[in-house]
Design a protein around this motif. Sequence first.
Motif, mmCIF file in Angstrom:
data_model
loop_
_atom_site.group_PDB
_atom_site.id
_atom_site.type_symbol
_atom_site.label_atom_id
_atom_site.label_comp_id
_atom_site.label_asym_id
_atom_site.label_seq_id
_atom_site.Cartn_x
_atom_site.Cartn_y
_atom_site.Cartn_z
ATOM 1 N N LEU A 182 0.948 -1.064 0.015
ATOM 2 C CA LEU A 182 0.089 -0.030 0.106
ATOM 3 C C LEU A 182 0.935 1.277 0.008
ATOM 4 O O LEU A 182 1.317 1.676 0.943
ATOM 5 C CB LEU A 182 -0.920 -0.048 1.291
ATOM 6 N N SER B 224 0.624 4.270 0.820
ATOM 7 C CA SER B 224 -0.651 5.037 1.667
ATOM 8 C C SER B 224 -0.294 6.262 2.401
ATOM 9 O O SER B 224 -0.963 6.562 3.205
ATOM 10 C CB SER B 224 -1.291 3.801 2.485
ATOM 11 N N TYR C 73 -3.535 8.219 2.541
ATOM 12 C CA TYR C 73 -4.494 7.668 2.833
ATOM 13 C C TYR C 73 -5.263 8.478 3.803
ATOM 14 O O TYR C 73 -4.767 8.557 5.002
ATOM 15 C CB TYR C 73 -4.700 6.254 3.023
ATOM 16 N N MET D 188 -8.149 4.007 5.284
ATOM 17 C CA MET D 188 -7.138 2.916 6.174
ATOM 18 C C MET D 188 -7.975 2.007 7.263
ATOM 19 O O MET D 188 -7.832 0.707 6.614
ATOM 20 C CB MET D 188 -6.269 3.566 7.122
ATOM 21 N N VAL E 143 -9.537 -0.310 4.039
ATOM 22 C CA VAL E 143 -8.433 -1.112 3.604
ATOM 23 C C VAL E 143 -8.260 -2.054 4.545
ATOM 24 O O VAL E 143 -8.164 -3.451 4.316
ATOM 25 C CB VAL E 143 -7.205 -0.185 3.400
ATOM 26 N N THR F 278 2.977 -1.391 4.193
ATOM 27 C CA THR F 278 2.299 0.011 3.950
ATOM 28 C C THR F 278 3.190 1.194 4.321
ATOM 29 O O THR F 278 4.117 1.062 5.243
ATOM 30 C CB THR F 278 1.023 -0.070 4.874
#
Length: 85
Positions: free
Chosen positions: A21, A23, A26, A31, A34, A50
């Motif tokens: 990810l 991320s 994000y 999150m 996810v 991540t």
Amino acid sequence: MAFRCESFLDSNISDATDVFLCSTCYSTNLMRQVVRKIKEIKKRPVTVVTLREFDRKHRGFKFIGKIRLDASWSSKVDASIYQVN
């Protein structure tokens, strides 16, 4: 191994074994979504890498450690590794 260019939340990832990810941007809400999606994966264990740490309250996500990765926007970024059992 397969790479998919599609929405993570809409993708069928039930057979995934590893998830990466990117991320960094994000939201907290994304999150959470996810996490729910990753919990749908049937095969275990699943390794998740991540760029944004998961909230420690998520059960079943075991923090393994951190690694430093090269990134196009920075010389190095921290990535967290989790195992989902």
